[in-house]
Structure formats: structure tokens, C-alpha cells
Design a protein around this motif. Structure first.
Motif, short mmCIF file in Angstrom:
data_model
loop_
_atom_site.label_atom_id
_atom_site.label_comp_id
_atom_site.label_asym_id
_atom_site.label_seq_id
_atom_site.Cartn_x
_atom_site.Cartn_y
_atom_site.Cartn_z
N VAL A 157 0.86 -1.18 0.00
CA VAL A 157 0.00 0.00 0.00
C VAL A 157 0.90 1.23 0.00
O VAL A 157 2.07 1.16 0.39
CB VAL A 157 -0.93 0.05 1.24
CG1 VAL A 157 -1.83 -1.16 1.28
CG2 VAL A 157 -0.12 0.17 2.53
N THR A 158 0.35 2.36 -0.45
CA THR A 158 1.10 3.61 -0.39
C THR A 158 1.05 4.18 1.03
O THR A 158 0.11 3.93 1.78
CB THR A 158 0.54 4.64 -1.37
OG1 THR A 158 -0.82 4.87 -1.07
CG2 THR A 158 0.67 4.15 -2.81
N VAL A 159 2.09 4.92 1.36
CA VAL A 159 2.17 5.58 2.67
C VAL A 159 2.02 7.08 2.46
O VAL A 159 2.75 7.67 1.66
CB VAL A 159 3.52 5.27 3.36
CG1 VAL A 159 3.58 5.96 4.72
CG2 VAL A 159 3.71 3.76 3.51
N ALA A 160 1.07 7.68 3.15
CA ALA A 160 0.83 9.12 3.03
C ALA A 160 1.68 9.89 4.04
O ALA A 160 2.04 9.37 5.10
CB ALA A 160 -0.65 9.42 3.26
N ASP A 161 1.97 11.15 3.71
CA ASP A 161 2.78 11.97 4.61
C ASP A 161 2.12 12.16 5.97
O ASP A 161 2.81 12.32 6.98
CB ASP A 161 3.04 13.35 3.97
CG ASP A 161 4.00 13.27 2.80
OD1 ASP A 161 4.72 12.24 2.68
OD2 ASP A 161 4.03 14.21 1.99
N ASP A 162 0.79 12.16 5.99
CA ASP A 162 0.09 12.40 7.26
C ASP A 162 -0.37 11.11 7.93
O ASP A 162 -1.18 11.14 8.86
CB ASP A 162 -1.10 13.34 7.06
CG ASP A 162 -2.14 12.78 6.09
OD1 ASP A 162 -1.86 11.71 5.48
OD2 ASP A 162 -3.21 13.39 5.95
N ASP A 163 0.14 9.98 7.47
CA ASP A 163 -0.24 8.71 8.09
C ASP A 163 0.24 8.64 9.54
O ASP A 163 1.31 9.15 9.89
CB ASP A 163 0.36 7.52 7.32
CG ASP A 163 -0.63 6.87 6.38
OD1 ASP A 163 -1.83 6.87 6.69
OD2 ASP A 163 -0.20 6.37 5.32
N THR A 164 -0.56 7.96 10.34
CA THR A 164 -0.13 7.55 11.68
C THR A 164 0.00 6.03 11.64
O THR A 164 -0.41 5.37 10.67
CB THR A 164 -1.17 7.93 12.74
OG1 THR A 164 -2.39 7.21 12.47
CG2 THR A 164 -1.45 9.43 12.71
N ALA A 165 0.54 5.46 12.70
CA ALA A 165 0.65 4.00 12.76
C ALA A 165 -0.73 3.37 12.64
O ALA A 165 -0.90 2.31 12.01
CB ALA A 165 1.33 3.58 14.06
N GLU A 166 -1.74 4.05 13.19
CA GLU A 166 -3.10 3.51 13.18
C GLU A 166 -3.71 3.56 11.78
O GLU A 166 -4.33 2.58 11.32
CB GLU A 166 -3.99 4.26 14.17
CG GLU A 166 -3.67 4.02 15.64
CD GLU A 166 -2.38 4.71 16.08
OE1 GLU A 166 -1.75 4.23 17.06
OE2 GLU A 166 -1.99 5.73 15.46
N THR A 167 -3.56 4.68 11.08
CA THR A 167 -4.16 4.79 9.74
C THR A 167 -3.45 3.87 8.75
O THR A 167 -4.08 3.28 7.87
CB THR A 167 -4.13 6.23 9.22
OG1 THR A 167 -2.77 6.71 9.16
CG2 THR A 167 -4.95 7.15 10.13
N LEU A 168 -2.13 3.75 8.90
CA LEU A 168 -1.39 2.84 8.03
C LEU A 168 -1.79 1.39 8.29
O LEU A 168 -2.01 0.61 7.36
CB LEU A 168 0.12 3.03 8.23
CG LEU A 168 1.02 2.14 7.37
CD1 LEU A 168 0.73 2.30 5.89
CD2 LEU A 168 2.49 2.45 7.66
N ALA A 169 -1.93 1.04 9.56
CA ALA A 169 -2.33 -0.32 9.93
C ALA A 169 -3.69 -0.67 9.33
O ALA A 169 -3.91 -1.81 8.88
CB ALA A 169 -2.36 -0.47 11.44
N ALA A 170 -4.60 0.30 9.31
CA ALA A 170 -5.94 0.05 8.79
C ALA A 170 -5.91 -0.29 7.30
O ALA A 170 -6.71 -1.10 6.82
CB ALA A 170 -6.83 1.27 9.03
N ARG A 171 -4.98 0.33 6.55
CA ARG A 171 -4.87 0.01 5.12
C ARG A 171 -4.14 -1.31 4.91
O ARG A 171 -4.50 -2.11 4.06
CB ARG A 171 -4.16 1.14 4.37
CG ARG A 171 -5.05 2.33 4.10
CD ARG A 171 -4.58 3.14 2.91
NE ARG A 171 -3.21 3.58 3.02
CZ ARG A 171 -2.79 4.53 3.87
NH1 ARG A 171 -3.66 5.10 4.70
NH2 ARG A 171 -1.54 4.89 3.91
N VAL A 172 -3.11 -1.53 5.71
CA VAL A 172 -2.32 -2.75 5.54
C VAL A 172 -3.15 -3.99 5.86
O VAL A 172 -3.02 -5.02 5.20
CB VAL A 172 -1.05 -2.70 6.41
CG1 VAL A 172 -0.36 -4.07 6.46
CG2 VAL A 172 -0.08 -1.65 5.88
N ILE A 173 -4.04 -3.90 6.85
CA ILE A 173 -4.79 -5.10 7.24
C ILE A 173 -5.73 -5.55 6.12
O ILE A 173 -6.02 -6.74 5.98
CB ILE A 173 -5.54 -4.89 8.56
CG1 ILE A 173 -5.82 -6.26 9.21
CG2 ILE A 173 -6.84 -4.11 8.37
CD1 ILE A 173 -6.22 -6.20 10.65
N THR A 174 -6.18 -4.62 5.28
CA THR A 174 -7.01 -5.04 4.15
C THR A 174 -6.18 -5.87 3.17
O THR A 174 -6.70 -6.80 2.55
CB THR A 174 -7.61 -3.82 3.41
OG1 THR A 174 -6.57 -3.03 2.83
CG2 THR A 174 -8.43 -2.95 4.36
#
Length: 216
Positions: A157-174
């Protein structure tokens, strides 16, 4: 003949649920016959039971540091259910080298990073601190070393500049929920071949699919 699979969990079992759902398909080459937890309060046990799957609790706490003692009881449960393959789904207990060697090539794990980058704890925080533009998840065979072993499948998945560990985790789990069932499908159908430290997929080839971040 479908391969008989046990899923080992310690918590809510979100990847377990994805595997159970995928295995409902008539053409899926594996069946989930048991879900085993080392914690009686694991929320995933209820989900598994609701799907009609046998659930087993082997509390690890009483064993303390006696990993071999725990594994002896675990192996007996696996034998009783005729288990051929194991999928770890958030199983928070380390195995002895003897157990992992006995199940080498038959036990899968999933980790929320693009291994070998960011193994261990807090992979999303590690990824953000490193400033990577792509992250993801990896399904791999289990070996004695943590978050190592031949890589079976990865998704990014892409990583956004404003990502947090929580928002990134939510995309990765999909992504996790997509690639884990597919990795099990490959293993159960005999399409994976281990060559030294590498896992090769029979019948696979390069594609033109690319993922570039940030988007040009």
C-alpha cells in the motif's frame, strides 16, 4: 482431497476470519478444521465457533518459559485433528527451533510489513520513522528466527505523509486479508517450492503491474 488446516490465535483473529471465509469456497484446496488459542479470552474463538469450527484452548501461561511442554500439548491436539498445515494469525507465543523445524514448509505466518524490512514490534511505526513510501504485508514460512523464513507472498500500500501508525495499519490489514488466503491456496494446492532460503511459485511469472508512490 482438501488439506486440513489449524489456525493458531491469541486475540481477535481478523486474519483467521479472512481464512475461514475464503475456505468456504468449494474450490478452495484447504479446510479449516480447528482454531487453537493460547488464551481462553481470545475473541477469535467465538468467531470460529460461530462458523462451526472446532476450538481448542491451551493456556500458555501455566507453562511459563517451558515452550517444549506447551508444544507437546499443542502437537497432541494437532495430531488428534489430523492437521497438515498451520496458519499463525496473531499467535503471540514463540516456538522452539525443534517445533518450527518439524513443521518447516507447512506453517505460515503473516507480518504487517514488507519483510525483511521492519520485523518485530511496531512495524508501522518503524515504517513511518524510516520515511518509506510503500509498506504492506508479507506471508512467509516460519523458521526459528522471528519474522524471517522464505517469503511466500507480499502486498503493498502507499504511505501518506500524514499517516499515523493507526491509519497505516488500517490500510495494511485489508492487504493482509487478501494475501493470506491466497498464500494458503498456493501452499495447499502444491504450487509452492522451497529452494534453500527462497520460496518459488510454480506457474507464476512477471507482470506489468506497478505501484509507485507518491503518484507522479
Amino acid at each position: 482431497m482438501k488439506r486440513r488446516v489449524a489456525i493458531l490465535i491469541s486475540g481477535r483473529g481478523s486474519n483467521m476470519a479472512a481464512l475461514i471465509e475464503a475456505a468456504k469456497a468449494a474450490d478452495f484446496p484447504a479446510e479449516i478444521v480447528a482454531v487453537i488459542s493460547n488464551r481462553a479470552d481470545a475473541a477469535g474463538l467465538e468467531k470460529a465457533a460461530a462458523s462451526g469450527i472446532a476450538t481448542i484452548v491451551i493456556e500458555s501461561k501455566p507453562f511459563g518459559k517451558d515452550r517444549a511442554g506447551f508444544e507437546k500439548v499443542l502437537q497432541a491436539a494437532l495430531d488428534r485433528h489430523g492437521i497438515e498445515l498451520i496458519c499463525l494469525g496473531g499467535f503471540m507465543r514463540l516456538f522452539t527451533a525443534e517445533f518450527t523445524r518439524a513443521w518447516y514448509g507447512r506453517m505460515l505466518n503473516i507480518h504487517p510489513s514488507l519483510l525483511p524490512s521492519f520485523p518485530g514490534l511496531d512495524p508501522h511505526g518503524q515504517a513511518l520513522r524510516a520515511g518509506v513510501k510503500l509498506s504492506g504485508a508479507t506471508v512467509h514460512f516460519v523458521i526459528p528466527e522471528t519474522d524471517a523464513g522464505p517469503i511466500v507472498m507480499q502486498g503493498a500500500v502507499t504511505v501518506a505523509d500524514d499517516d499515523t501508525a493507526e491509519t497505516l495499519a488500517a490500510r495494511v490489514i485489508t492487504i493482509e486479508h487478501r494475501i493470506y488466503p491466497e498464500a494458503l491456496r498456493l501452499l495447499a494446492s502444491g504450487r509452492l517450492k522451497l529452494e534453500g532460503d527462497l520460496c518459488k511459485t510454480v506457474g507464476s511469472g512477471a507482470t506489468d503491474d506497478t505501484l509507485i508512490a507518491p503518484a507522479p
